[in-house]
Design an enzyme around this catalytic site. Structure first.
Site, PDB file in Angstrom:
ATOM      1  N   ARG A  44       0.715  -1.106  -0.112  1.00  0.00           N
ATOM      2  CA  ARG A  44      -0.211  -0.128   0.115  1.00  0.00           C
ATOM      3  C   ARG A  44       0.828   1.192  -0.112  1.00  0.00           C
ATOM      4  NH1 ARG A  44      -4.963  -1.138   4.108  1.00  0.00           N
ATOM      5  NH2 ARG A  44      -5.778  -2.974   3.103  1.00  0.00           N
ATOM      6  N   ASP A 157     -15.089   8.841  10.413  1.00  0.00           N
ATOM      7  CA  ASP A 157     -13.930   7.920  10.332  1.00  0.00           C
ATOM      8  C   ASP A 157     -12.606   8.561  10.242  1.00  0.00           C
ATOM      9  OD1 ASP A 157     -14.111   4.824   8.676  1.00  0.00           O
ATOM     10  OD2 ASP A 157     -11.977   5.880   8.594  1.00  0.00           O
TER      11      ASP A 157
HETATM   12  C1  SAM Z   1     -13.575  -2.406   7.885  1.00  0.00           C
HETATM   13  S1  SAM Z   1     -14.293  -0.712   8.020  1.00  0.00           S
HETATM   14  C2  SAM Z   1     -15.825  -0.832   8.641  1.00  0.00           C
HETATM   15  C3  SAM Z   1     -16.690  -0.201   8.074  1.00  0.00           C
HETATM   16  C4  SAM Z   1     -18.336  -0.129   8.375  1.00  0.00           C
HETATM   17  N1  SAM Z   1     -18.402   0.081   9.903  1.00  0.00           N
HETATM   18  C5  SAM Z   1     -18.754  -1.653   8.145  1.00  0.00           C
HETATM   19  O1  SAM Z   1     -18.998  -2.438   9.117  1.00  0.00           O
HETATM   20  O2  SAM Z   1     -19.114  -2.187   7.093  1.00  0.00           O
HETATM   21  C6  SAM Z   1     -13.199  -0.153   9.496  1.00  0.00           C
HETATM   22  C7  SAM Z   1     -13.312   1.406   9.479  1.00  0.00           C
HETATM   23  O3  SAM Z   1     -12.416   1.715  10.474  1.00  0.00           O
HETATM   24  C8  SAM Z   1     -11.799   3.147  10.292  1.00  0.00           C
HETATM   25  N2  SAM Z   1     -10.839   3.224  11.511  1.00  0.00           N
HETATM   26  C9  SAM Z   1      -9.665   2.508  11.845  1.00  0.00           C
HETATM   27  N3  SAM Z   1      -9.192   2.992  12.803  1.00  0.00           N
HETATM   28  C10 SAM Z   1      -9.949   4.037  13.242  1.00  0.00           C
HETATM   29  C11 SAM Z   1      -9.849   5.163  14.575  1.00  0.00           C
HETATM   30  N4  SAM Z   1      -8.869   5.036  15.120  1.00  0.00           N
HETATM   31  N5  SAM Z   1     -10.791   6.039  14.678  1.00  0.00           N
HETATM   32  C12 SAM Z   1     -11.689   6.113  13.326  1.00  0.00           C
HETATM   33  N6  SAM Z   1     -11.959   5.195  12.572  1.00  0.00           N
HETATM   34  C13 SAM Z   1     -10.918   4.168  12.362  1.00  0.00           C
HETATM   35  C14 SAM Z   1     -11.145   2.704   8.973  1.00  0.00           C
HETATM   36  O4  SAM Z   1     -10.775   3.943   8.387  1.00  0.00           O
HETATM   37  C15 SAM Z   1     -12.332   1.831   8.410  1.00  0.00           C
HETATM   38  O5  SAM Z   1     -12.936   2.790   7.432  1.00  0.00           O
END
Ligand code: SAM
Length: 287
Positions: A44, A157
């Site tokens: 990435r 996010d």
């Molecule tokens: C796998 S996605 C889940 C999306 C959605 N909640 C779903 O279940 O389809 C995880 C998300 O968590 C976000 N994320 C990771 N660490 C984070 C943090 N410390 N604060 C806020 N968001 C975070 C990532 O950028 C990503 O978009």
């Protein structure tokens, strides 16, 4: 690649550089960075090496870690390491629960959310927006049957790239497959250009969600403390146990008594001493 870019000589991320970057990432956004993620991160970050016209991954690490570029590069670093997989109506049981039981239970709480004041929902790791937009579709459907029903949805996010995509409300056409047909016919539009492989959400849905940047590792969240619904799904798995516990305790401060917390079906929140009672699979109510 750009002709003027230096030739890449050595494009691998050394274990030492990976562990230094990993420590910063875990510290900043809570995402665990075990050695097994090195190849993924390396892949990435290649895009960043090229964008910055650097010669190698090692130069990138030197630039970020030793030459003072961390502050300006952190956003890109986070964008590169977050996993953003999402879908409309993902884990559909959650939306069924809300529709069949949750909204009714919430409407009976003090202040009658949805009636006397808008129902307040928060998608706390919203990725490209499919989750909060699914909520918007569900709640607009509810409002069709109960015209006085009102709601607010915020979606946050840490990743700036996904937030930009979310605000556009344009998705690959195959993502429409998860949306029930009757709902899609009201809220999803295909391009008139048959060659265009995207779908677009109607303005009514796009305007129902307010997106913002929020790092769940922050000590305080600039979010109302009387949320009726919090979606916090498919993110716990990326955090270690102490981080999971700390974030969940903070989220509970933003959930009103009687409000619902949804986590991913593969995630567990047992033994964390939280003010929550389980009411269905991966669904909890605030005590
Ligand atoms: C796998 S996605 C889940 C999306 C959605 N909640 C779903 O279940 O389809 C995880 C998300 O968590 C976000 N994320 C990771 N660490 C984070 C943090 N410390 N604060 C806020 N968001 C975070 C990532 O950028 C990503 O978009």
């Amino acid at each position: 690649m750009n002709d003027t870019a230096p030739r890449v000589i050595n494009d691998s991320l050394s274990p030492h550089d990976f562990s230094r970057l990993g420590a910063i990432i875990q510290d900043h956004c809570g995402i665990r960075m075990p050695p097994t993620k090195r190849t993924m991160v390396e892949g990435r970050l290649r895009r960043r090496v090229r964008a910055l016209k650097l010669a190698s991954m090692h130069d990138y690490c030197r630039y970020v870690l030793d030459e003072g570029a961390l502050d300006s590069e952190l956003v890109n670093l986070i964008d590169a390491v977050t996993t953003n997989k999402t879908d409309f109506f993902r884990e559909i049981e959650h939306f069924r629960f809300l529709n069949e039981r949750g909204l009714d239970a919430l409407s009976r709480l003090p202040h009658h959310p949805g009636k006397d004041r808008p129902l307040k929902c928060w998608s706390a790791a919203c990725s490209t927006g499919a989750e909060p937009y699914t909520l918007a579709m569900l709640l607009h459907e509810h409002a069709r049957a109960q015209s006085s029903f009102r709601f607010d949805i915020i979606a946050t996010d840490i990743c700036t790239e996904v937030l930009a995509t979310a605000k556009l409300g344009i998705y690959p056409a195959d993502m429409a497959g998860m949306i029930p047909k009757a709902i899609a016919s009201r809220y999803v539009r295909r391009s008139r250009d048959r060659e265009d492989p995207t779908i677009r959400l109607v303005p009514q849905i796009r305007q129902s969600v307010r997106f913002g940047h929020l790092n769940l590792m922050d000590a305080d969240y600039p979010v109302a403390t009387d949320m009726d619904v919090i979606f916090f799904r498919n993110i716990l798995i990326y955090f270690d146990k102490p981080t999971q516990k700390a974030v969940l305790h903070r989220l509970c401060r933003h959930l009103r008594p009687g409000g619902f917390l949804f986590v991913g079906h593969s995630e567990t929140i047992a033994n964390m001493d939280l003010p929550l009672t389980q009411v269905a699979s991966a669904i909890f109510v605030r005590s």
